[in-house]
Design an enzyme around this catalytic site. Structure first.
Site, PDB file in Angstrom:
ATOM      1  N   CYS A 114       0.656  -1.275  -0.101  1.00  0.00           N
ATOM      2  CA  CYS A 114      -0.073   0.061  -0.016  1.00  0.00           C
ATOM      3  C   CYS A 114       0.832   1.307   0.169  1.00  0.00           C
ATOM      4  CB  CYS A 114      -1.081   0.019   1.148  1.00  0.00           C
ATOM      5  SG  CYS A 114      -1.959  -1.334   1.160  1.00  0.00           S
ATOM      6  N   HIS A 254      -2.724   6.912   4.589  1.00  0.00           N
ATOM      7  CA  HIS A 254      -3.238   5.589   3.721  1.00  0.00           C
ATOM      8  C   HIS A 254      -4.698   5.408   4.552  1.00  0.00           C
ATOM      9  CE1 HIS A 254      -3.805   1.852   2.316  1.00  0.00           C
ATOM     10  NE2 HIS A 254      -3.394   1.146   3.332  1.00  0.00           N
ATOM     11  N   ASN A 284     -10.348   0.039   1.778  1.00  0.00           N
ATOM     12  CA  ASN A 284      -8.914   0.186   1.606  1.00  0.00           C
ATOM     13  C   ASN A 284      -8.341  -0.276  -0.009  1.00  0.00           C
ATOM     14  OD1 ASN A 284      -6.106  -0.081   1.678  1.00  0.00           O
ATOM     15  ND2 ASN A 284      -5.826  -1.721   3.327  1.00  0.00           N
TER      16      ASN A 284
HETATM   17  N1  ACO Z   1     -17.169  -9.398  11.050  1.00  0.00           N
HETATM   18  C1  ACO Z   1     -17.404  -9.825  12.263  1.00  0.00           C
HETATM   19  N2  ACO Z   1     -16.223 -10.314  13.316  1.00  0.00           N
HETATM   20  C2  ACO Z   1     -15.166 -10.281  12.810  1.00  0.00           C
HETATM   21  C3  ACO Z   1     -14.533  -9.943  11.335  1.00  0.00           C
HETATM   22  C4  ACO Z   1     -15.751  -9.705  10.666  1.00  0.00           C
HETATM   23  N3  ACO Z   1     -15.774  -9.212   9.558  1.00  0.00           N
HETATM   24  N4  ACO Z   1     -13.456 -10.217  11.210  1.00  0.00           N
HETATM   25  C5  ACO Z   1     -13.094 -10.726  12.505  1.00  0.00           C
HETATM   26  N5  ACO Z   1     -13.715 -10.699  13.389  1.00  0.00           N
HETATM   27  C6  ACO Z   1     -13.878 -11.342  14.768  1.00  0.00           C
HETATM   28  C7  ACO Z   1     -12.713 -12.109  15.060  1.00  0.00           C
HETATM   29  O1  ACO Z   1     -12.937 -13.237  14.448  1.00  0.00           O
HETATM   30  C8  ACO Z   1     -12.590 -11.869  16.457  1.00  0.00           C
HETATM   31  O2  ACO Z   1     -13.357 -12.645  16.974  1.00  0.00           O
HETATM   32  P1  ACO Z   1     -12.640 -13.816  18.256  1.00  0.00           P
HETATM   33  O3  ACO Z   1     -12.747 -12.580  19.297  1.00  0.00           O
HETATM   34  O4  ACO Z   1     -14.122 -14.337  18.575  1.00  0.00           O
HETATM   35  O5  ACO Z   1     -11.606 -14.396  17.952  1.00  0.00           O
HETATM   36  C9  ACO Z   1     -12.792 -10.480  16.682  1.00  0.00           C
HETATM   37  O6  ACO Z   1     -13.624 -10.092  15.489  1.00  0.00           O
HETATM   38  C10 ACO Z   1     -11.779  -9.603  16.801  1.00  0.00           C
HETATM   39  O7  ACO Z   1     -10.862  -9.733  15.817  1.00  0.00           O
HETATM   40  P2  ACO Z   1      -9.424  -9.022  15.847  1.00  0.00           P
HETATM   41  O8  ACO Z   1      -8.697  -9.395  14.678  1.00  0.00           O
HETATM   42  O9  ACO Z   1      -9.007  -8.611  17.136  1.00  0.00           O
HETATM   43  O10 ACO Z   1     -10.401  -7.456  15.260  1.00  0.00           O
HETATM   44  P3  ACO Z   1      -9.546  -6.045  15.409  1.00  0.00           P
HETATM   45  O11 ACO Z   1     -10.291  -5.102  16.185  1.00  0.00           O
HETATM   46  O12 ACO Z   1      -8.061  -6.191  15.418  1.00  0.00           O
HETATM   47  O13 ACO Z   1      -9.586  -5.661  13.797  1.00  0.00           O
HETATM   48  C11 ACO Z   1      -8.739  -5.647  11.806  1.00  0.00           C
HETATM   49  C12 ACO Z   1      -9.279  -6.476  12.773  1.00  0.00           C
HETATM   50  C13 ACO Z   1      -9.976  -4.677  11.125  1.00  0.00           C
HETATM   51  C14 ACO Z   1      -8.247  -6.326  10.518  1.00  0.00           C
HETATM   52  C15 ACO Z   1      -7.699  -4.711  12.128  1.00  0.00           C
HETATM   53  O14 ACO Z   1      -6.863  -5.600  12.987  1.00  0.00           O
HETATM   54  C16 ACO Z   1      -6.899  -4.027  11.185  1.00  0.00           C
HETATM   55  O15 ACO Z   1      -7.338  -3.092  10.715  1.00  0.00           O
HETATM   56  N6  ACO Z   1      -5.726  -4.403  11.192  1.00  0.00           N
HETATM   57  C17 ACO Z   1      -4.754  -3.637   9.985  1.00  0.00           C
HETATM   58  C18 ACO Z   1      -4.950  -4.251   8.831  1.00  0.00           C
HETATM   59  C19 ACO Z   1      -4.481  -3.349   7.793  1.00  0.00           C
HETATM   60  O16 ACO Z   1      -4.279  -2.236   7.714  1.00  0.00           O
HETATM   61  N7  ACO Z   1      -4.195  -4.039   6.528  1.00  0.00           N
HETATM   62  C20 ACO Z   1      -3.871  -3.425   5.229  1.00  0.00           C
HETATM   63  C21 ACO Z   1      -2.501  -3.136   5.241  1.00  0.00           C
HETATM   64  S1  ACO Z   1      -1.919  -2.269   3.818  1.00  0.00           S
HETATM   65  C22 ACO Z   1      -1.708  -3.218   2.467  1.00  0.00           C
HETATM   66  O17 ACO Z   1      -0.561  -3.544   2.037  1.00  0.00           O
HETATM   67  C23 ACO Z   1      -2.676  -4.031   1.824  1.00  0.00           C
END
Ligand code: ACO
Length: 400
Positions: A114, A254, A284
């Site tokens: 990204c 970003h 994103n």
């Molecule tokens: N809907 C409902 N529940 C979900 C979903 C969903 N879409 N996705 C995950 N969950 C659940 C998980 O299973 C977990 O359940 P559990 O507690 O029973 O195990 C719970 O929600 C919490 O999951 P987390 O992964 O802890 O959620 P978090 O608050 O960390 O959010 C997220 C996840 C949005 C992916 C976050 O970690 C994030 O934004 N990370 C950065 C990702 C990013 O920026 N990526 C792009 C990089 S740039 C590139 O090069 C492409």
């Protein structure tokens, strides 16, 4: 003579098709509430039939060239940042170049997750500052929807497709890129990756069955990394430019997660009205996210001549990049102002390069036509060459 960079053209393209959180509720075990609360995303755009990274990049570039008021052939370089090219080979940059009608202009793709657009912008500036090139097209384009497992709720809700492009031109007016930082921490290369399809794991049945051609992400690790580098890199480039956060008119981060953006803004002491956010509408879009946000900020009148803007990104690799960009006034005829102000040798050089490129294009076009016309002649001469010469027979010796 010091040379500066100036963004003179900008354009974006997003597909028509909208995929809302409510649509996703019908596809995976998720909810609009969860997605909005955890990411800030409400909908994203997904490519339609006939659309690819190449077509979106071309649409965004055409708009950027139109705003800059220059012809594609006037470009000196095309940099296409993407992690989702149309083909593994050749580079999508040359396809974009041909579609734009800029044959002869050097073109390459740049992969930095990204952060690709930030790397591209800094590379463009280096070519300009060194005096090598005067006009560079920098594109960030991505079709992440094709690299997402639509059954994996932890990733499929995050991404969208789109493209943004800018024309960066040489300028004598101080401004443009005032400071930059590019960074990478390869130790965490597997925090965000596509496991198969490359030479480490060439396409096979296992890849298809386990969907190893789609994105795998350690969301929490990326989240921790992102909040840290966004804040630290932004702070460093602001200091390096001799400024303070109060001197920054707009922060363009970003668009990966609204919580990451809000965290970084808070740490930097930026009120949210000085932060560009459009993640709710596009999700994103990877390396397209910063140029798309830049274009929308300009169209909304949120950047004015004389403003200092911070653009900061992070992504797969893991990589990051940040710049302070001083927004210069955009003259109506930048090219004319530039060239007229140049010393004679540089003016001649510029004209010569233009003539050379046009001559080269004409030569290529002519030789293509000539080759077609000469095909029958080649066939005929080839046949002639293949004719076995009649062997000279030994003289007949009459028996007595
Ligand atoms: N809907 C409902 N529940 C979900 C979903 C969903 N879409 N996705 C995950 N969950 C659940 C998980 O299973 C977990 O359940 P559990 O507690 O029973 O195990 C719970 O929600 C919490 O999951 P987390 O992964 O802890 O959620 P978090 O608050 O960390 O959010 C997220 C996840 C949005 C992916 C976050 O970690 C994030 O934004 N990370 C950065 C990702 C990013 O920026 N990526 C792009 C990089 S740039 C590139 O090069 C492409």
């Amino acid at each position: 003579m010091q040379r500066y960079s100036r963004i003179t053209g900008w354009g974006m393209y997003v597909p028509e098709r909208r995929l809302t959180n409510f649509d996703l509720e019908k596809m995976v075990d998720t909810s609009d509430k969860w997605i909005v609360e955890r990411t800030g995303i409400r909908e994203r755009r997904i490519i339609g039939p006939g659309e690819t990274t190449r077509t979106m990049a071309v649409a965004a570039s055409r708009r950027a060239l139109e705003v800059a008021g220059i012809e594609p052939i006037d470009l000196d370089l095309i940099i296409a940042a993407t992690s989702s090219p149309d083909h593994l080979l050749p580079t999508v940059a040359t396809q974009i170049q041909a579609d734009l009608g800029a044959v002869g202009v050097p073109a390459f793709a740049l992969v930095a997750g990204c952060t690709g657009f930030m790397y591209g912008l800094v590379v463009a500036h280096q070519f300009i500052a060194s005096g090598a090139y005067d006009r560079v097209l920098v594109i960030g384009a991505e079709t992440i929807s094709k690299a997402v497992n639509w059954e994996d709720r932890t990733t499929c809700v995050l991404f969208g497709d789109g493209a943004g492009a800018v024309v960066v031109e040489a300028s004598q007016t101080p401004g443009g890129l005032m400071s930059f930082e590019l960074g990478a921490d390869g130790r965490d290369w597997d925090a965000l990756m596509i496991p198969a399809g490359g030479v480490a794991h060439p396409p096979d049945m296992e890849m298809i069955e386990k969907k190893l051609y789609t994105i795998r992400m350690n969301g929490r690790a990326v989240f921790r990394f992102a909040t840290r580098v966004m804040t630290e890199a932004s702070r460093r480039v602001i200091t390096q430019a001799g400024l303070t956060p109060d001197d920054i008119a707009l922060l363009i981060p970003h668009q990966a997660n609204l919580r990451i953006i809000e965290y970084a803004a808070k740490k930097l002491g930026f009120p949210m009205d000085r932060v560009m956010v459009n993640i709710d509408r596009y999700g994103n879009t990877s390396t397209a996210s910063i140029p798309i946000a830049l274009v929308e900020a300009l169209e909304q009148g949120r950047i004015k001549p004389g403003d200092n803007v911070v653009m900061v990104g992070f992504g797969a690799g893991l990589t990051w990049g940040a710049v302070v960009w001083h927004w210069q006034p955009v003259e109506t005829d930048t090219a004319a102002i530039l060239v007229e102000d140049w010393p004679i040798p540089q003016r001649l050089q510029s004209s010569l390069r233009r003539v050379r490129t046009q001559a080269w294009n004409a030569r290529v076009a002519l030789s293509e036509k000539a080759t077609l016309a000469l095909i029958p002649l080649y066939t005929w001469t080839h046949r002639l060459k293949k004719k076995v010469p009649r062997p000279s027979l030994p003289p007949i010796v009459k028996k007595k």
